[in-house]
Design an enzyme around this catalytic site. Structure first.
Site, mmCIF file in Angstrom:
data_model
loop_
_atom_site.group_PDB
_atom_site.id
_atom_site.type_symbol
_atom_site.label_atom_id
_atom_site.label_comp_id
_atom_site.label_asym_id
_atom_site.label_seq_id
_atom_site.Cartn_x
_atom_site.Cartn_y
_atom_site.Cartn_z
ATOM 1 N N LEU A 138 -5.635 -4.325 -6.269
ATOM 2 C CA LEU A 138 -6.766 -3.566 -5.743
ATOM 3 C C LEU A 138 -6.468 -2.077 -5.633
ATOM 4 O O LEU A 138 -7.382 -1.290 -5.360
ATOM 5 C CB LEU A 138 -7.144 -4.086 -4.350
ATOM 6 C CG LEU A 138 -7.494 -5.561 -4.210
ATOM 7 C CD1 LEU A 138 -7.708 -5.911 -2.734
ATOM 8 C CD2 LEU A 138 -8.736 -5.908 -5.019
ATOM 9 N N SER B 232 -14.362 -2.786 -12.544
ATOM 10 C CA SER B 232 -15.589 -2.236 -11.960
ATOM 11 C C SER B 232 -16.728 -2.344 -12.961
ATOM 12 O O SER B 232 -16.510 -2.313 -14.183
ATOM 13 C CB SER B 232 -15.375 -0.771 -11.590
ATOM 14 O OG SER B 232 -16.601 -0.138 -11.254
ATOM 15 N N LYS C 247 -10.913 1.611 -15.831
ATOM 16 C CA LYS C 247 -11.122 0.183 -15.653
ATOM 17 C C LYS C 247 -11.185 -0.539 -16.998
ATOM 18 O O LYS C 247 -10.718 -1.682 -17.121
ATOM 19 C CB LYS C 247 -12.391 -0.060 -14.844
ATOM 20 C CG LYS C 247 -12.294 0.461 -13.414
ATOM 21 C CD LYS C 247 -11.092 -0.108 -12.683
ATOM 22 C CE LYS C 247 -11.008 0.334 -11.244
ATOM 23 N NZ LYS C 247 -9.841 -0.236 -10.528
ATOM 24 N N HIS D 48 -18.521 -0.035 -13.552
ATOM 25 C CA HIS D 48 -18.571 1.260 -14.232
ATOM 26 C C HIS D 48 -17.860 1.217 -15.585
ATOM 27 O O HIS D 48 -17.966 2.169 -16.362
ATOM 28 C CB HIS D 48 -18.012 2.353 -13.330
ATOM 29 C CG HIS D 48 -18.868 2.565 -12.109
ATOM 30 N ND1 HIS D 48 -20.143 3.096 -12.198
ATOM 31 C CD2 HIS D 48 -18.658 2.283 -10.801
ATOM 32 C CE1 HIS D 48 -20.667 3.148 -10.986
ATOM 33 N NE2 HIS D 48 -19.798 2.657 -10.127
ATOM 34 N N ASP E 35 0.853 -1.176 0.000
ATOM 35 C CA ASP E 35 0.000 0.000 0.000
ATOM 36 C C ASP E 35 0.891 1.228 0.000
ATOM 37 O O ASP E 35 2.049 1.174 0.432
ATOM 38 C CB ASP E 35 -0.936 0.016 1.210
ATOM 39 C CG ASP E 35 -2.200 0.834 0.952
ATOM 40 O OD1 ASP E 35 -3.248 0.226 0.704
ATOM 41 O OD2 ASP E 35 -2.121 2.080 0.962
ATOM 42 N N ARG F 169 -30.878 0.258 -6.804
ATOM 43 C CA ARG F 169 -29.924 -0.298 -7.759
ATOM 44 C C ARG F 169 -29.053 -1.356 -7.100
ATOM 45 O O ARG F 169 -28.720 -2.382 -7.713
ATOM 46 C CB ARG F 169 -29.068 0.819 -8.350
ATOM 47 C CG ARG F 169 -28.135 0.378 -9.483
ATOM 48 C CD ARG F 169 -27.357 1.564 -10.022
ATOM 49 N NE ARG F 169 -26.351 2.005 -9.066
ATOM 50 C CZ ARG F 169 -25.070 1.603 -9.080
ATOM 51 N NH1 ARG F 169 -24.652 0.752 -9.997
ATOM 52 N NH2 ARG F 169 -24.218 2.062 -8.190
ATOM 53 N N TYR G 166 -13.348 7.267 -14.311
ATOM 54 C CA TYR G 166 -13.044 6.075 -13.512
ATOM 55 C C TYR G 166 -13.365 4.810 -14.306
ATOM 56 O O TYR G 166 -12.560 3.871 -14.361
ATOM 57 C CB TYR G 166 -13.841 6.123 -12.211
ATOM 58 C CG TYR G 166 -13.789 4.858 -11.399
ATOM 59 C CD1 TYR G 166 -12.635 4.508 -10.708
ATOM 60 C CD2 TYR G 166 -14.894 4.012 -11.317
ATOM 61 C CE1 TYR G 166 -12.583 3.347 -9.953
ATOM 62 C CE2 TYR G 166 -14.853 2.851 -10.558
ATOM 63 C CZ TYR G 166 -13.692 2.517 -9.877
ATOM 64 O OH TYR G 166 -13.648 1.372 -9.139
#
Length: 269
Positions: free
Chosen positions: A68, A111, A140, A113, A31, A174, A136
Protein backbone atom coordinates in the site's frame (compact mmCIF):
# COMPACT_ATOMS: atom_id res chain seq x y z
CA UNK A 1 -0.81 -16.98 6.63
CA UNK A 2 1.87 -14.48 7.68
CA UNK A 3 1.18 -11.08 6.15
CA UNK A 4 3.37 -8.03 5.66
CA UNK A 5 1.74 -4.69 4.87
CA UNK A 6 3.66 -1.70 3.52
CA UNK A 7 2.19 1.75 4.06
CA UNK A 8 0.55 0.48 7.24
CA UNK A 9 0.31 4.02 8.62
CA UNK A 10 -1.77 5.26 5.66
CA UNK A 11 -5.54 5.64 5.57
CA UNK A 12 -6.19 2.21 4.03
CA UNK A 13 -3.45 0.58 6.08
CA UNK A 14 -4.84 1.84 9.37
CA UNK A 15 -8.33 0.62 8.50
CA UNK A 16 -7.03 -2.77 7.40
CA UNK A 17 -4.95 -3.15 10.54
CA UNK A 18 -8.01 -2.46 12.67
CA UNK A 19 -10.46 -4.70 10.81
CA UNK A 20 -8.04 -7.61 10.28
CA UNK A 21 -6.67 -7.60 13.82
CA UNK A 22 -6.21 -11.15 15.10
CA UNK A 23 -7.05 -12.82 11.80
CA UNK A 24 -3.50 -13.94 10.94
CA UNK A 25 -0.74 -15.48 13.06
CA UNK A 26 1.48 -12.53 12.12
CA UNK A 27 0.80 -9.09 10.68
CA UNK A 28 4.12 -7.30 10.05
CA UNK A 29 3.42 -3.59 9.57
CA UNK A 30 5.86 -1.39 7.63
CA UNK A 31 5.90 2.35 7.16
CA UNK A 32 8.43 5.11 6.60
CA UNK A 33 6.88 7.06 9.48
CA UNK A 34 6.44 5.90 13.05
CA UNK A 35 3.24 3.92 13.62
CA UNK A 36 1.39 2.84 16.74
CA UNK A 37 3.00 0.21 18.96
CA UNK A 38 2.32 -3.37 17.97
CA UNK A 39 -0.59 -5.33 19.38
CA UNK A 40 -0.60 -9.09 19.85
CA UNK A 41 0.31 -10.92 16.61
CA UNK A 42 1.74 -7.68 15.12
CA UNK A 43 5.21 -6.37 14.42
CA UNK A 44 5.82 -2.71 13.54
CA UNK A 45 8.92 -1.79 11.54
CA UNK A 46 10.14 1.54 10.18
CA UNK A 47 11.32 0.68 6.66
CA UNK A 48 11.81 2.74 3.50
CA UNK A 49 10.56 0.85 0.43
CA UNK A 50 13.39 2.47 -1.54
CA UNK A 51 15.81 0.32 0.51
CA UNK A 52 15.77 -3.07 -1.18
CA UNK A 53 17.96 -4.83 1.37
CA UNK A 54 15.84 -3.63 4.29
CA UNK A 55 12.69 -4.80 2.52
CA UNK A 56 14.17 -8.21 1.84
CA UNK A 57 15.10 -8.59 5.50
CA UNK A 58 11.59 -7.54 6.58
CA UNK A 59 9.97 -10.13 4.29
CA UNK A 60 11.71 -13.16 5.76
CA UNK A 61 9.11 -15.74 6.82
CA UNK A 62 6.24 -13.87 5.12
CA UNK A 63 3.60 -15.58 2.95
CA UNK A 64 1.77 -12.55 1.49
CA UNK A 65 2.76 -8.91 0.99
CA UNK A 66 0.09 -6.21 0.75
CA UNK A 67 1.79 -3.24 -0.90
CA UNK A 68 0.00 0.00 0.00
CA UNK A 69 3.00 2.34 0.38
CA UNK A 70 3.86 5.20 -1.95
CA UNK A 71 2.65 8.60 -3.10
CA UNK A 72 -1.12 8.17 -3.01
CA UNK A 73 -2.23 11.14 -5.16
CA UNK A 74 -0.90 13.28 -8.00
CA UNK A 75 1.34 15.86 -6.26
CA UNK A 76 0.66 19.52 -7.07
CA UNK A 77 4.30 20.14 -8.05
CA UNK A 78 7.31 18.03 -9.00
CA UNK A 79 4.96 15.14 -9.60
CA UNK A 80 7.37 12.95 -11.54
CA UNK A 81 10.22 13.56 -9.11
CA UNK A 82 8.01 12.36 -6.24
CA UNK A 83 6.26 9.51 -8.03
CA UNK A 84 9.40 7.93 -9.52
CA UNK A 85 11.21 6.85 -6.33
CA UNK A 86 8.17 6.08 -4.18
CA UNK A 87 5.81 4.44 -6.68
CA UNK A 88 8.08 2.99 -9.35
CA UNK A 89 11.45 2.21 -7.76
CA UNK A 90 9.75 1.36 -4.47
CA UNK A 91 7.26 -0.99 -6.15
CA UNK A 92 10.05 -2.74 -8.04
CA UNK A 93 11.84 -3.20 -4.72
CA UNK A 94 8.74 -4.74 -3.16
CA UNK A 95 8.37 -7.33 -5.93
CA UNK A 96 12.08 -8.09 -6.05
CA UNK A 97 12.38 -8.38 -2.27
CA UNK A 98 9.33 -10.67 -2.25
CA UNK A 99 10.92 -12.89 -4.89
CA UNK A 100 14.21 -13.09 -3.00
CA UNK A 101 12.48 -13.85 0.30
CA UNK A 102 10.28 -16.61 -1.13
CA UNK A 103 6.98 -14.77 -0.60
CA UNK A 104 4.09 -16.59 -2.27
CA UNK A 105 1.73 -13.68 -3.06
CA UNK A 106 1.86 -9.91 -3.56
CA UNK A 107 -1.29 -7.77 -3.43
CA UNK A 108 -0.55 -4.48 -5.18
CA UNK A 109 -2.59 -1.34 -4.54
CA UNK A 110 -3.02 -0.03 -8.06
CA UNK A 111 -5.55 2.65 -8.97
CA UNK A 112 -8.34 3.37 -11.40
CA UNK A 113 -6.13 6.25 -12.57
CA UNK A 114 -4.25 3.58 -14.54
CA UNK A 115 -7.28 3.63 -16.88
CA UNK A 116 -8.52 7.15 -16.14
CA UNK A 117 -8.53 8.52 -19.69
CA UNK A 118 -11.28 6.19 -20.87
CA UNK A 119 -14.71 7.76 -21.20
CA UNK A 120 -17.35 6.97 -18.60
CA UNK A 121 -19.69 5.91 -21.39
CA UNK A 122 -17.51 2.79 -21.73
CA UNK A 123 -17.83 0.07 -19.08
CA UNK A 124 -14.32 -1.22 -18.39
CA UNK A 125 -13.08 -4.70 -17.47
CA UNK A 126 -9.84 -5.62 -15.77
CA UNK A 127 -8.52 -6.75 -19.15
CA UNK A 128 -8.76 -3.28 -20.73
CA UNK A 129 -5.47 -1.80 -21.96
CA UNK A 130 -3.96 0.85 -19.65
CA UNK A 131 -4.78 4.49 -20.33
CA UNK A 132 -3.31 6.52 -17.46
CA UNK A 133 -4.50 10.02 -16.69
CA UNK A 134 -1.46 11.30 -14.76
CA UNK A 135 2.09 10.53 -13.69
CA UNK A 136 0.50 8.85 -10.68
CA UNK A 137 -1.53 6.72 -13.09
CA UNK A 138 1.64 5.87 -15.03
CA UNK A 139 3.23 4.65 -11.81
CA UNK A 140 0.30 2.32 -11.22
CA UNK A 141 0.49 0.97 -14.77
CA UNK A 142 4.16 0.27 -14.11
CA UNK A 143 3.30 -1.56 -10.90
CA UNK A 144 0.73 -3.69 -12.71
CA UNK A 145 3.31 -4.53 -15.38
CA UNK A 146 5.86 -5.49 -12.73
CA UNK A 147 3.24 -7.72 -11.14
CA UNK A 148 2.56 -9.42 -14.45
CA UNK A 149 6.29 -9.95 -15.03
CA UNK A 150 6.92 -11.40 -11.59
CA UNK A 151 3.91 -13.69 -11.93
CA UNK A 152 4.92 -14.98 -15.37
CA UNK A 153 8.69 -15.13 -14.94
CA UNK A 154 9.12 -15.95 -11.25
CA UNK A 155 5.86 -17.63 -10.30
CA UNK A 156 4.59 -15.13 -7.76
CA UNK A 157 0.83 -15.08 -7.24
CA UNK A 158 -0.13 -11.43 -7.84
CA UNK A 159 -3.31 -9.40 -7.40
CA UNK A 160 -3.47 -5.83 -8.74
CA UNK A 161 -6.34 -3.80 -7.29
CA UNK A 162 -7.45 -0.75 -9.29
CA UNK A 163 -8.80 1.10 -6.28
CA UNK A 164 -11.58 3.62 -6.83
CA UNK A 165 -12.52 6.55 -4.60
CA UNK A 166 -11.78 5.29 -1.10
CA UNK A 167 -13.45 7.35 1.61
CA UNK A 168 -16.21 7.07 4.24
CA UNK A 169 -18.85 8.23 1.74
CA UNK A 170 -18.95 9.53 -1.86
CA UNK A 171 -18.34 13.26 -2.32
CA UNK A 172 -19.33 13.96 -5.94
CA UNK A 173 -21.29 12.50 -8.85
CA UNK A 174 -18.36 10.48 -10.20
CA UNK A 175 -17.96 8.82 -6.82
CA UNK A 176 -21.44 7.35 -7.16
CA UNK A 177 -19.83 5.01 -9.70
CA UNK A 178 -16.27 4.53 -8.40
CA UNK A 179 -16.62 4.70 -4.61
CA UNK A 180 -15.35 1.97 -2.31
CA UNK A 181 -16.23 2.01 1.38
CA UNK A 182 -13.69 1.25 4.11
CA UNK A 183 -15.57 -1.95 4.96
CA UNK A 184 -15.53 -3.20 1.35
CA UNK A 185 -11.91 -2.13 0.86
CA UNK A 186 -10.69 -4.26 3.74
CA UNK A 187 -12.85 -7.17 2.60
CA UNK A 188 -11.27 -6.90 -0.86
CA UNK A 189 -7.82 -7.01 0.73
CA UNK A 190 -8.81 -10.01 2.82
CA UNK A 191 -10.10 -11.85 -0.25
CA UNK A 192 -6.92 -10.97 -2.16
CA UNK A 193 -4.76 -12.35 0.64
CA UNK A 194 -6.73 -15.56 1.12
CA UNK A 195 -7.97 -16.53 -2.36
CA UNK A 196 -6.43 -19.88 -3.37
CA UNK A 197 -4.73 -20.86 -6.60
CA UNK A 198 -4.42 -17.68 -8.62
CA UNK A 199 -1.67 -16.57 -10.97
CA UNK A 200 -2.36 -12.93 -11.89
CA UNK A 201 -5.59 -11.01 -11.38
CA UNK A 202 -6.58 -7.39 -12.01
CA UNK A 203 -9.70 -6.38 -10.09
CA UNK A 204 -11.40 -3.06 -9.36
CA UNK A 205 -11.62 -1.69 -5.86
CA UNK A 206 -15.28 -0.71 -5.85
CA UNK A 207 -18.35 -1.20 -3.71
CA UNK A 208 -21.61 -2.65 -5.04
CA UNK A 209 -22.47 0.63 -6.73
CA UNK A 210 -25.67 0.78 -8.76
CA UNK A 211 -24.19 3.30 -11.24
CA UNK A 212 -21.81 0.76 -12.68
CA UNK A 213 -19.00 1.81 -15.02
CA UNK A 214 -16.63 -1.08 -14.20
CA UNK A 215 -17.26 -4.75 -14.94
CA UNK A 216 -15.63 -6.38 -11.92
CA UNK A 217 -16.08 -10.04 -12.82
CA UNK A 218 -12.37 -10.62 -12.21
CA UNK A 219 -13.00 -9.94 -8.51
CA UNK A 220 -15.14 -13.07 -8.51
CA UNK A 221 -11.92 -15.08 -8.71
CA UNK A 222 -11.07 -13.59 -5.33
CA UNK A 223 -14.46 -14.34 -3.81
CA UNK A 224 -15.12 -10.63 -3.26
CA UNK A 225 -18.76 -9.72 -2.54
CA UNK A 226 -19.13 -6.00 -1.70
CA UNK A 227 -22.04 -4.93 0.45
CA UNK A 228 -22.12 -1.12 0.33
CA UNK A 229 -23.65 1.00 -2.46
CA UNK A 230 -22.86 4.66 -3.19
CA UNK A 231 -26.48 5.06 -4.24
CA UNK A 232 -27.40 5.22 -0.56
CA UNK A 233 -25.78 8.68 -0.59
CA UNK A 234 -27.05 9.79 -4.00
CA UNK A 235 -29.62 12.27 -2.72
CA UNK A 236 -27.05 14.00 -0.53
CA UNK A 237 -24.39 14.01 -3.28
CA UNK A 238 -26.73 15.38 -5.95
CA UNK A 239 -27.89 18.15 -3.63
CA UNK A 240 -24.65 19.12 -1.93
CA UNK A 241 -21.78 17.25 -3.59
CA UNK A 242 -18.60 18.91 -4.79
CA UNK A 243 -18.76 20.14 -8.42
CA UNK A 244 -16.65 18.39 -11.02
CA UNK A 245 -14.24 20.19 -13.32
CA UNK A 246 -16.16 20.70 -16.55
CA UNK A 247 -13.51 19.27 -18.87
CA UNK A 248 -12.96 16.19 -16.70
CA UNK A 249 -16.58 15.01 -16.66
CA UNK A 250 -16.31 12.59 -19.62
CA UNK A 251 -13.51 10.52 -18.10
CA UNK A 252 -13.18 7.74 -15.55
CA UNK A 253 -10.29 9.54 -13.84
CA UNK A 254 -12.15 12.78 -13.16
CA UNK A 255 -10.09 15.83 -12.28
CA UNK A 256 -6.80 13.92 -12.71
CA UNK A 257 -7.43 14.11 -16.45
CA UNK A 258 -7.41 17.91 -16.38
CA UNK A 259 -4.68 18.46 -13.80
CA UNK A 260 -1.46 20.08 -15.06
CA UNK A 261 -2.61 20.94 -18.56
CA UNK A 262 -2.38 24.70 -18.14
CA UNK A 263 -3.31 26.45 -21.38
CA UNK A 264 -2.90 23.36 -23.55
CA UNK A 265 -6.49 22.28 -23.22
CA UNK A 266 -7.87 18.82 -22.48
CA UNK A 267 -7.12 15.78 -24.61
CA UNK A 268 -10.32 14.41 -26.10
CA UNK A 269 -10.53 11.92 -28.96
Amino acid sequence: MRVLMTGAGGIIGREARHRLAGRYPLMRLLDLADIEPANADEECLKVDICNLEALEAAMQGIDCVVHLAGVSVEPESNAWEQVLPANIVGTYNVFEAARRAGVKRVVFASSHHAIGYYRRSEVLTGAIAPRPDSYYGVSKVTGEALGRLYADKFGLSVVSLRIGAYRPKPADIRHLSVWISPRDMVELLRCSIEAPLLHYVVAYGMSANSRLIWDNREAGVLGYRPVDDAEDYAEEVLANGAPELEGAKPFHGGWYCAWGLGDHGLFID
